[in-house]
Write a protein that holds these residues in place. Structure first.
Motif, PDB file in Angstrom:
ATOM      1  N   GLY A 260       0.747  -1.439  -0.096  1.00  0.00           N
ATOM      2  CA  GLY A 260      -0.048  -0.027   0.030  1.00  0.00           C
ATOM      3  C   GLY A 260       0.885   1.268  -0.022  1.00  0.00           C
ATOM      4  N   ARG A 261       0.475   2.141   0.738  1.00  0.00           N
ATOM      5  CA  ARG A 261       1.371   3.432   1.063  1.00  0.00           C
ATOM      6  C   ARG A 261       2.343   3.479   1.940  1.00  0.00           C
ATOM      7  N   GLY A 262       2.700   1.992   2.294  1.00  0.00           N
ATOM      8  CA  GLY A 262       3.966   2.020   3.047  1.00  0.00           C
ATOM      9  C   GLY A 262       4.070   2.068   4.776  1.00  0.00           C
ATOM     10  N   VAL A 263       2.867   2.271   5.181  1.00  0.00           N
ATOM     11  CA  VAL A 263       2.539   2.465   6.681  1.00  0.00           C
ATOM     12  C   VAL A 263       3.412   1.438   7.287  1.00  0.00           C
ATOM     13  N   LYS A 264       3.130   0.208   7.122  1.00  0.00           N
ATOM     14  CA  LYS A 264       3.903  -0.945   8.086  1.00  0.00           C
ATOM     15  C   LYS A 264       5.161  -1.292   7.393  1.00  0.00           C
ATOM     16  N   THR A 265       5.423  -0.921   5.998  1.00  0.00           N
ATOM     17  CA  THR A 265       6.742  -1.066   5.689  1.00  0.00           C
ATOM     18  C   THR A 265       7.609  -0.098   6.264  1.00  0.00           C
ATOM     19  N   GLY A 266       7.115   1.262   6.511  1.00  0.00           N
ATOM     20  CA  GLY A 266       8.268   2.162   7.378  1.00  0.00           C
ATOM     21  C   GLY A 266       8.169   1.618   8.627  1.00  0.00           C
ATOM     22  N   GLN A 267       7.258   1.039   9.242  1.00  0.00           N
ATOM     23  CA  GLN A 267       7.414   0.565  10.790  1.00  0.00           C
ATOM     24  C   GLN A 267       8.370  -0.408  10.614  1.00  0.00           C
ATOM     25  N   ILE A 268       8.502  -1.280   9.899  1.00  0.00           N
ATOM     26  CA  ILE A 268       9.406  -2.344   9.803  1.00  0.00           C
ATOM     27  C   ILE A 268      10.988  -1.833   9.696  1.00  0.00           C
ATOM     28  N   ALA A 269      11.015  -1.047   8.507  1.00  0.00           N
ATOM     29  CA  ALA A 269      12.273  -0.586   8.192  1.00  0.00           C
ATOM     30  C   ALA A 269      12.901   0.327   9.472  1.00  0.00           C
ATOM     31  N   ASP A 270      11.838   1.132  10.087  1.00  0.00           N
ATOM     32  CA  ASP A 270      12.494   1.909  11.086  1.00  0.00           C
ATOM     33  C   ASP A 270      12.778   0.934  12.265  1.00  0.00           C
ATOM     34  N   SER A 271      11.910  -0.039  12.550  1.00  0.00           N
ATOM     35  CA  SER A 271      12.456  -0.758  13.960  1.00  0.00           C
ATOM     36  C   SER A 271      13.267  -1.599  13.940  1.00  0.00           C
ATOM     37  N   LEU A 272      13.804  -2.097  12.451  1.00  0.00           N
ATOM     38  CA  LEU A 272      14.702  -3.413  12.021  1.00  0.00           C
ATOM     39  C   LEU A 272      15.725  -2.887  11.173  1.00  0.00           C
ATOM     40  N   PRO A 273      16.737  -1.726  11.716  1.00  0.00           N
ATOM     41  CA  PRO A 273      17.827  -1.150  10.795  1.00  0.00           C
ATOM     42  C   PRO A 273      18.625  -2.108  10.055  1.00  0.00           C
ATOM     43  N   GLU A 278      11.636  -5.918   0.803  1.00  0.00           N
ATOM     44  CA  GLU A 278      11.221  -5.847  -0.686  1.00  0.00           C
ATOM     45  C   GLU A 278       9.876  -5.548  -0.498  1.00  0.00           C
ATOM     46  N   ALA A 279       9.229  -4.565  -1.221  1.00  0.00           N
ATOM     47  CA  ALA A 279       7.571  -4.215  -1.193  1.00  0.00           C
ATOM     48  C   ALA A 279       7.191  -4.249  -2.321  1.00  0.00           C
ATOM     49  N   TRP A 280       5.795  -4.685  -2.455  1.00  0.00           N
ATOM     50  CA  TRP A 280       5.160  -4.627  -3.706  1.00  0.00           C
ATOM     51  C   TRP A 280       3.832  -4.102  -3.444  1.00  0.00           C
ATOM     52  N   ASP A 281       3.309  -3.459  -4.562  1.00  0.00           N
ATOM     53  CA  ASP A 281       1.983  -3.002  -4.776  1.00  0.00           C
ATOM     54  C   ASP A 281       1.630  -2.854  -6.143  1.00  0.00           C
ATOM     55  N   ILE A 287       2.664   3.124  -4.711  1.00  0.00           N
ATOM     56  CA  ILE A 287       4.130   2.935  -4.460  1.00  0.00           C
ATOM     57  C   ILE A 287       4.709   4.517  -4.497  1.00  0.00           C
ATOM     58  N   ARG A 288       4.434   5.296  -5.193  1.00  0.00           N
ATOM     59  CA  ARG A 288       4.995   6.631  -5.093  1.00  0.00           C
ATOM     60  C   ARG A 288       4.769   7.041  -3.700  1.00  0.00           C
ATOM     61  N   SER A 289       3.659   6.908  -3.154  1.00  0.00           N
ATOM     62  CA  SER A 289       3.587   7.359  -1.668  1.00  0.00           C
ATOM     63  C   SER A 289       4.348   6.735  -0.936  1.00  0.00           C
ATOM     64  N   ALA A 290       4.546   5.444  -0.774  1.00  0.00           N
ATOM     65  CA  ALA A 290       5.259   4.615   0.018  1.00  0.00           C
ATOM     66  C   ALA A 290       6.850   5.022  -0.255  1.00  0.00           C
ATOM     67  N   GLN A 291       7.189   5.430  -1.328  1.00  0.00           N
ATOM     68  CA  GLN A 291       8.604   5.702  -1.714  1.00  0.00           C
ATOM     69  C   GLN A 291       8.897   6.834  -0.915  1.00  0.00           C
ATOM     70  N   PHE A 292       7.960   7.954  -1.132  1.00  0.00           N
ATOM     71  CA  PHE A 292       8.018   9.317  -0.310  1.00  0.00           C
ATOM     72  C   PHE A 292       8.244   9.056   1.131  1.00  0.00           C
ATOM     73  N   GLU A 293       7.412   7.960   1.725  1.00  0.00           N
ATOM     74  CA  GLU A 293       7.291   7.998   3.077  1.00  0.00           C
ATOM     75  C   GLU A 293       8.679   7.406   3.333  1.00  0.00           C
ATOM     76  N   MET A 294       9.291   6.600   2.555  1.00  0.00           N
ATOM     77  CA  MET A 294      10.606   6.018   2.987  1.00  0.00           C
ATOM     78  C   MET A 294      11.758   7.036   3.074  1.00  0.00           C
ATOM     79  N   MET A 295      11.662   7.918   2.004  1.00  0.00           N
ATOM     80  CA  MET A 295      12.433   8.967   2.050  1.00  0.00           C
ATOM     81  C   MET A 295      12.308  10.009   3.163  1.00  0.00           C
ATOM     82  N   ARG A 296      11.113  10.209   3.601  1.00  0.00           N
ATOM     83  CA  ARG A 296      10.973  11.034   4.667  1.00  0.00           C
ATOM     84  C   ARG A 296      11.546  10.596   6.021  1.00  0.00           C
TER      85      ARG A 296
END
Length: 440
Positions: A260-273, A278-281, A287-296
């Motif tokens: 989706g927009r990377g909400v849980k993706t970001g939680q996992i990435a932040d908690s497990l450095p 690998e994330a699909w949608d 995906i564009r929104s999720a990429q923005f979240e990861m950059m933020r």
């Protein structure tokens, strides 16, 4: 733009297929600063109990309501919601505001009927609402709380009539924003910054030590720490689902099959450095929104996004863990995203179930022996939860279910698999999660 006009425009946009939150973001800067809260409040009040307002419209309209132009019907619907929910508006001010907004956008010929219906409803509304509120009949409670009747009936079969009534009542509850703090952000210090503005009130969640609860639904980009990636708007149910997986991992290769927009993706990435993700949608926009979240959040270097169908994509490496936050009805989040419930049908639930089974089957086949698979949805229909898991588990005896690491009164064991999170608090949506380990 004033608030009543904005609410009418927004409601029409949602009726034409837009999502309420996205429609609000698009119009946000065009609305008078002092009227933004009014516009958002009235929009969500209208959507949450849309079936009730339309029932009242039909009951008190002297014309065939089905023959009304879309703008006229929308104006009356928004007006009825305002009469019921906006206690601080005087009747003449509210009715006049709705009429002026409707006239401005092309309903000059229907001013009389808008005025007549709203004045007629104003006198009858309290008694009608009180009768529904006091009724012990499940269908009446569903109408009062703004729940599709078929959904309430389904919950009575999935659980019991008393539990169905609790779920229906919870769906009438207003939701508020909760914030997930990024790793390294001191919660006490953040709360000082958040509460420094006397118009905001936030406090620590007693349930998750990195969650902050708010008493409203503020615009996230206006909050301290948002641009720096210190916070992420996320319900505590969603945090808990990802936490089930995170708490049992130190790193490794993780596949997020429907990010989706990377909400849980970001939680996992932040908690497990130390993790590589690998994330699909299937949605390019998400995906564009999720990429923005990861950059933020400064986690973009460790997340590899792919756009495509999760039924055909294959991971670059064999995953140590797979998160499948499956597409679903969203029934557990209908209070937060009320437009979704009016677009959902029983037929859609069955289609979802078929897709969910195929996706979960792939997730189980992808993960390496000894790895973890988390199946989750923001639904509280058994057809999208326990029945999906049971179908796949029957073919995969190598899977062992793991229990959740948290306990709370709103958690309930699934029948027989997984854990159900009932919508019980303004920060806790309905959710389902089932975690499995694959035997070596």
């Amino acid at each position: 733009m004033r608030g009543l006009e904005a609410a009418l425009i927004l409601y029409q946009d949602v009726q034409n297929g837009a999502f309420a939150s996205e429609a609000l973001r698009k119009i946000y800067n065009d609305v008078d600063v002092n009227d933004r809260k009014l516009a958002a409040t009235l929009l969500y009040c209208t959507l949450r109990r849309q079936s009730l307002w339309r029932t009242i419209l039909i009951k008190y309209c002297r014309r065939d309501a089905r023959s009304l132009p879309a703008l006229t019907a929308a104006a009356i619907t928004v007006g009825i919601a305002g009469l019921a929910e906006l206690k601080y508006f005087a009747l003449p001010v509210l009715v006049n505001g709705i009429i002026q907004a409707a006239k401005k956008h092309g309903a000059e010929g229907d001013v009389g009927i808008i005025n007549a219906v709203l004045h007629n409803v104003a006198g009858e509304l309290p008694n009608f609402m009180q009768t529904l509120r006091k009724s012990s009949v499940l269908s009446d409670q569903a109408l009062y709380c703004g729940v599709p009747g078929w959904a309430a009936a389904r919950w009575s079969k999935d659980f019991s009539i008393p539990e169905a009534k609790k779920i229906v009542k919870a769906n009438g509850m207003r939701t508020y924003l909760s914030l997930r703090l990024s790793r390294g952000v001191d919660r006490d210090e953040y709360l000082k910054a958040y509460n420094a503005d006397g118009n905001r009130k936030g406090w620590a969640s007693p349930f998750l030590d990195y969650s902050v609860r708010t008493a409203a639904n503020p615009y996230p980009a206006d909050l301290p720490g948002y641009s720096e990636g210190k916070i992420m708007p996320q319900s505590e149910s969603s945090m808990l689902a990802a936490e089930m997986l995170i708490s049992r991992l130190k790193g490794g290769y993780i596949l997020d099959m429907c990010c989706g927009r990377g909400v849980k993706t970001g939680q996992i990435a932040d908690s497990l450095p130390n993790a590589e993700i690998e994330a699909w949608d299937v949605s390019d926009g998400k995906i564009r929104s999720a990429q923005f979240e990861m950059m933020r959040m400064k986690a973009d270097k460790r997340v590899n996004f792919k756009i495509g169908d999760s039924l055909t994509l294959t991971p670059d490496h064999e995953p140590d863990a797979v998160l499948l936050d499956a597409p679903c009805s969203g029934s557990g989040t209908w209070s937060r995203h009320p437009e979704s419930k009016w677009r959902c049908t029983p037929q859609q639930i069955e289609k979802n179930s078929d897709l969910q089974i195929r996706l979960f089957e792939r997730a189980v086949n992808f993960v390496k022996p000894g790895g973890l698979v988390l199946y989750s949805t923001c639904s509280i229909f058994r057809s999208e939860n326990e029945k999906v898991v049971a179908d796949v588990i029957a073919r995969h005896q190598e899977l062992i279910e793991l229990n959740p690491t948290h306990a709370a009164k709103f958690l309930k064991k699934g029948k027989p698999y997984g854990t159900i999170v009932f919508p019980a608090l303004p920060w806790v949506d309905g959710f389902y999660m089932a975690l499995f380990k694959k035997r070596k």
